[in-house]
Design a protein around this motif. Structure first.
Motif, PDB file in Angstrom:
ATOM      1  N   ASP A  27      -9.121   2.677  -5.507  1.00 22.34           N
ATOM      2  CA  ASP A  27     -10.188   3.219  -6.461  1.00 22.34           C
ATOM      3  C   ASP A  27     -11.275   3.168  -5.780  1.00 22.34           C
ATOM      4  O   ASP A  27     -11.509   2.528  -4.718  1.00 22.34           O
ATOM      5  CB  ASP A  27     -10.191   2.299  -7.709  1.00 22.34           C
ATOM      6  CG  ASP A  27      -9.052   2.811  -8.891  1.00 22.34           C
ATOM      7  OD1 ASP A  27      -8.912   3.839  -9.067  1.00 22.34           O
ATOM      8  OD2 ASP A  27      -8.546   1.709  -9.463  1.00 22.34           O
ATOM      9  N   GLU A  74     -16.057   1.571  -8.434  1.00 15.77           N
ATOM     10  CA  GLU A  74     -16.008   0.297  -7.411  1.00 15.77           C
ATOM     11  C   GLU A  74     -15.059   0.767  -6.466  1.00 15.77           C
ATOM     12  O   GLU A  74     -13.786   0.886  -6.948  1.00 15.77           O
ATOM     13  CB  GLU A  74     -16.142  -0.753  -8.350  1.00 15.77           C
ATOM     14  CG  GLU A  74     -15.866  -2.064  -7.646  1.00 15.77           C
ATOM     15  CD  GLU A  74     -15.697  -3.415  -8.392  1.00 15.77           C
ATOM     16  OE1 GLU A  74     -15.482  -4.444  -7.942  1.00 15.77           O
ATOM     17  OE2 GLU A  74     -15.636  -3.392  -9.792  1.00 15.77           O
ATOM     18  N   GLN A  84     -11.920  -0.394  -4.311  1.00 12.10           N
ATOM     19  CA  GLN A  84     -10.851  -1.164  -4.170  1.00 12.10           C
ATOM     20  C   GLN A  84      -9.955  -0.714  -3.134  1.00 12.10           C
ATOM     21  O   GLN A  84      -9.301   0.332  -3.388  1.00 12.10           O
ATOM     22  CB  GLN A  84     -10.024  -1.410  -5.568  1.00 12.10           C
ATOM     23  CG  GLN A  84     -10.888  -1.968  -6.494  1.00 12.10           C
ATOM     24  CD  GLN A  84     -10.228  -1.916  -7.890  1.00 12.10           C
ATOM     25  OE1 GLN A  84      -9.163  -1.267  -8.029  1.00 12.10           O
ATOM     26  NE2 GLN A  84     -10.511  -2.793  -8.811  1.00 12.10           N
ATOM     27  N   SER A  85      -9.743  -1.443  -2.060  1.00 14.11           N
ATOM     28  CA  SER A  85      -8.880  -1.014  -1.121  1.00 14.11           C
ATOM     29  C   SER A  85      -8.307  -2.170  -0.130  1.00 14.11           C
ATOM     30  O   SER A  85      -8.698  -3.389  -0.434  1.00 14.11           O
ATOM     31  CB  SER A  85      -9.839  -0.284  -0.027  1.00 14.11           C
ATOM     32  OG  SER A  85     -11.006  -1.024   0.584  1.00 14.11           O
ATOM     33  N   ASN A  88     -13.509   4.804 -12.242  1.00 15.10           N
ATOM     34  CA  ASN A  88     -13.594   3.683 -11.535  1.00 15.10           C
ATOM     35  C   ASN A  88     -14.337   4.162 -10.403  1.00 15.10           C
ATOM     36  O   ASN A  88     -14.095   4.757  -9.449  1.00 15.10           O
ATOM     37  CB  ASN A  88     -12.462   2.617 -11.288  1.00 15.10           C
ATOM     38  CG  ASN A  88     -12.994   1.642 -10.570  1.00 15.10           C
ATOM     39  OD1 ASN A  88     -14.070   0.922 -10.790  1.00 15.10           O
ATOM     40  ND2 ASN A  88     -12.093   0.896  -9.824  1.00 15.10           N
ATOM     41  N   CYS A  96       0.868  -1.332   0.144  1.00 14.38           N
ATOM     42  CA  CYS A  96      -0.151  -0.002  -0.097  1.00 14.38           C
ATOM     43  C   CYS A  96       0.651   1.222  -0.188  1.00 14.38           C
ATOM     44  O   CYS A  96       0.340   2.341   0.591  1.00 14.38           O
ATOM     45  CB  CYS A  96      -0.932   0.054   1.033  1.00 14.38           C
ATOM     46  SG  CYS A  96      -0.113  -0.289   2.927  1.00 14.38           S
TER      47      CYS A  96
END
Length: 223
Positions: free
Chosen positions: A221, A197, A199-200, A195, A100
């Motif tokens: 995202d 959706e 995302q993490s 995007n 990350c």
């Protein structure tokens, strides 16, 4: 974006948490000489044994003066630092951390030179295509072999010697120059604005007796 996500990786006892202390002081998060040493090692076992066993995230704000034509303006950078364990038994903490961030400070003790976890952690960072900033620490000690340590880093990473920082995390020598290089070399986090959706990655958490579970999340995202 003026965000820099980076970690400190090294072999055990090469000075990661001490360097984190100096960065916290330089960015004004804590006052110099008014905090306990290795501030990010909050775990009781870490403090008792003097080694980091768990990753430790912290956010810093760092103002940088930049020239824009004839005018000088001050730009504030958000620096998200994660201090990591150096012991091989806690390497999963390093894996999560490097997933990350965009950059890593590879710290090497000039009195011990490159060690096993130096190599292991560097390979983890290279596999994730992170920007690596090589740093030789503890140059203030009388038995430090700076030249040998730098040569090992040149041979290992295939870099120019001029790319290697020489610092003393204990005294703060060379740390401000390193901080400026982090701002300069570590890229902004990339994301896809189209995007929606989410995302993490939840990379850390702890329990607070008043707030419950506190999670540290890197958003890639979405929102």
């Amino acid at each position: 974006m003026k965000i820099r996500n980076f970690a400190i990786i090294a072999h055990i006892d090469h000075g990661k948490s001490t360097l984190a202390d100096r960065l916290l002081e330089l960015t004004g998060v804590v006052s110099k000489d008014k905090h306990e040493e290795q501030l990010l090692d909050r775990n009781p076992i870490s403090r008792e044994r003097g080694i980091t066993i768990k990753l430790a995230p912290v956010r810093m704000s760092y103002p940088v003066r930049q020239a824009q034509g004839e005018q000088i303006s001050e730009v504030s950078y958000q620096l998200n630092l994660i201090d990591t364990p150096g012991h091989v038994d806690f390497s999963y903490e390093v894996d999560r951390t490097l997933s990350c961030v965009e950059g890593a400070i590879l710290l090497v003790d000039a009195t011990q030179c490159i060690q096993a976890q130096t190599i292991s952690n560097a390979y983890k960072a290279l596999e994730k295509n992170l920007i690596i900033i090589p740093v030789v620490n503890k140059i203030d000690l009388p038995h430090a072999d700076v030249a040998k340590t730098k040569k090992q880093l040149v041979d290992f990473l295939g870099i120019a010697e001029s790319e290697i920082h020489e610092i003393s995390a204990k005294t703060g020598l060379g740390v401000e120059e390193l901080l400026m290089d982090i701002v300069k070399k570590v890229p902004d986090p990339k994301f896809n604005t189209a995007n929606t959706e989410l995302q993490s990655l939840i990379f850390d958490s702890y329990y607070d007796s008043h707030k419950g579970v506190i999670a540290f999340v890197r958003i890639f995202d979405g929102s």
